[in-house]
Enzyme design. Structure first.
Site, PDB file in Angstrom:
ATOM      1  CG  HIS A  60      -0.574   0.092   2.527  1.00  0.00           C
ATOM      2  ND1 HIS A  60      -0.366   1.299   3.144  1.00  0.00           N
ATOM      3  CD2 HIS A  60      -0.302  -0.850   3.466  1.00  0.00           C
ATOM      4  CE1 HIS A  60       0.008   1.095   4.399  1.00  0.00           C
ATOM      5  NE2 HIS A  60       0.068  -0.200   4.621  1.00  0.00           N
ATOM      6  CG  ASP A 162       2.148   0.845   8.002  1.00  0.00           C
ATOM      7  OD1 ASP A 162       1.827   0.298   6.946  1.00  0.00           O
ATOM      8  OD2 ASP A 162       1.341   1.051   8.937  1.00  0.00           O
ATOM      9  CD  GLU A 192      -3.260  -1.302   5.290  1.00  0.00           C
ATOM     10  OE1 GLU A 192      -3.241  -2.340   5.955  1.00  0.00           O
ATOM     11  OE2 GLU A 192      -2.965  -0.189   5.788  1.00  0.00           O
ATOM     12  CD  GLU A 193      -2.014   2.597   7.482  1.00  0.00           C
ATOM     13  OE1 GLU A 193      -2.709   2.154   8.408  1.00  0.00           O
ATOM     14  OE2 GLU A 193      -0.806   2.316   7.345  1.00  0.00           O
ATOM     15  CG  ASP A 215       1.330  -3.583   5.528  1.00  0.00           C
ATOM     16  OD1 ASP A 215       2.145  -2.707   5.885  1.00  0.00           O
ATOM     17  OD2 ASP A 215       0.118  -3.383   5.471  1.00  0.00           O
ATOM     18  CG  HIS A 301       0.202   3.268  12.590  1.00  0.00           C
ATOM     19  ND1 HIS A 301      -1.157   3.082  12.625  1.00  0.00           N
ATOM     20  CD2 HIS A 301       0.620   2.727  11.420  1.00  0.00           C
ATOM     21  CE1 HIS A 301      -1.539   2.447  11.522  1.00  0.00           C
ATOM     22  NE2 HIS A 301      -0.473   2.207  10.779  1.00  0.00           N
TER      23      HIS A 301
HETATM   24 CO    CO Z   1      -0.496   0.995   8.931  1.00  0.00          CO
HETATM   25 ZN    ZN Z   2       0.566  -1.061   6.518  1.00  0.00          ZN
END
Ligand code: CO
Ligand code: ZN
Length: 327
Positions: A60, A162, A192-193, A215, A301
């Site tokens: 992603h 990420d 995706e998030e 991922d 994150h």
């Molecule tokens: Co993420």
């Molecule tokens: Zn991710």
């Protein structure tokens, strides 16, 4: 590959705003595939034709971020989250808007930082009135967190590994991949998030025989961390389960067999929280056997996520092996 990863982390592309990074990836892919298209939601779909099984590999392009919801009289911005943003982590961080405007996340003195919710935060963009702020941003504008790209020890530390780590690994595998008996689709997904949204339409559009997402995954190797049998530096993780999917045995085992055949270290991953594009891919059409290759990453994150260079390199090797394997 580290050079590509550094470039990829330089794009600010919160979910739903991936056009800039998509343009970069499209240009990089050009020479290695037969066709690159963009679907209506913005997923980038590259096709390298082959006679064998249809394989879909997905990473992603989006990242978590903040969206402006309201501008105060005195020029401060109120924001809501795009994806899994923790108020505690966001506090004190700098952000960059897509138009280059910068800001810093602050909070009032009423709430203890540890109890902060996103609604207690504001973004200070150095404007002193609503009118001034409106010259710089609009309601609905999005920002990503600032975080330098650094290499220390045998690790990379940066904003949005990420899933720029997954994008970089996939791009590098496309560059290194030679003759494959398979019909290969390399998909760089959007949103995706926000709940695996792009992967849903991309997988439906391609309708592959097998799907594999790339991922990051969390680890259990830092002091006092919640037990988890994944460590940074011990090789790519092969997903068994997360909250979005139970990996299909045929794909999971193909990944482990390929790793063993090529002498690549690997670890099994059971992630108790969180999901990946695999979750959306496997529920497409009448069902698609799917799995996920995960890059062990700490501080996910946050603006300073960390992974091992060796895990990135071994992920590329494993991916190339999967592309070239007879399925
Ligand atoms: Co993420
Ligand atoms: Zn991710």
């Amino acid at each position: 590959m580290l050079d590509t990863l550094k470039k990829l982390t330089g794009y600010v592309s919160p979910a739903g705003n991936e056009e800039n990074i998509a343009d970069y990836i499209k240009a990089e892919l050009g020479a290695y595939v037969d066709e690159v298209t963009t679907d209506p939601l913005g997923n980038l779909i590259a096709h390298k034709k082959g006679a064998g099984k249809k394989l879909l590999f997905a990473a992603h392009m989006d990242e978590i971020g903040l969206m402006v919801t309201y501008i105060e009289e005195n020029g401060f911005l109120r924001v809501s989250a795009l994806g899994g943003v923790s108020a505690y982590t966001a506090l004190g961080q700098r952000v960059t808007f897509k138009n280059g405007t910068m800001g810093v996340v602050g909070t009032g003195s009423k709430t203890d930082p540890k109890d902060c919710k996103l609604s207690d935060l504001f973004v200070d963009i150095g404007a002193f009135s609503r009118e001034e702020a409106e010259q710089m941003v609009q309601i609905g504008d999005v920002a990503g967190f600032v975080g330098d790209f650094s290499i220390f020890g045998n690790c990379v530390c940066s904003r949005c590994l990420d899933d720029r780590a997954g994008c970089a690994v996939l791009l590098e595998a496309v560059r290194q991949g030679k003759d494959s008996p398979n019909d290969l689709y390399f998909v760089f997904t959007v949103q995706e998030e926000l709940g695996l949204r792009g992967a849903k339409t991309a997988a439906f559009g391609v309708m592959p025989d097998y799907g594999i997402a790339l991922d990051v995954t969390r680890t259990g190797d830092t002091p006092d961390s919640k037990p988890m049998a994944v460590s940074v530096g011990k090789g790519p993780a092969i997903k068994v389960k997360d909250r979005s999917v139970v990996a299909h045995p045929s794909v999971k085992n193909a990944m482990a067999d390929t790793a063993e055949r090529l002498g690549i270290p690997y670890q099994w991953e059971v992630l108790e929280n969180g999901g990946t594009d695999t979750g959306a891919i496997h529920l497409t059409g009448g069902g698609i056997p799917s799995g996920c290759l995960s890059i062990p990453t700490r501080y996910i994150h946050s603006p300073a996520e960390l992974c091992a260079i060796s895990d990135l390199e071994n992920s590329v090797k494993l991916l190339v092996g999967l592309m070239e394997r007879a399925w």
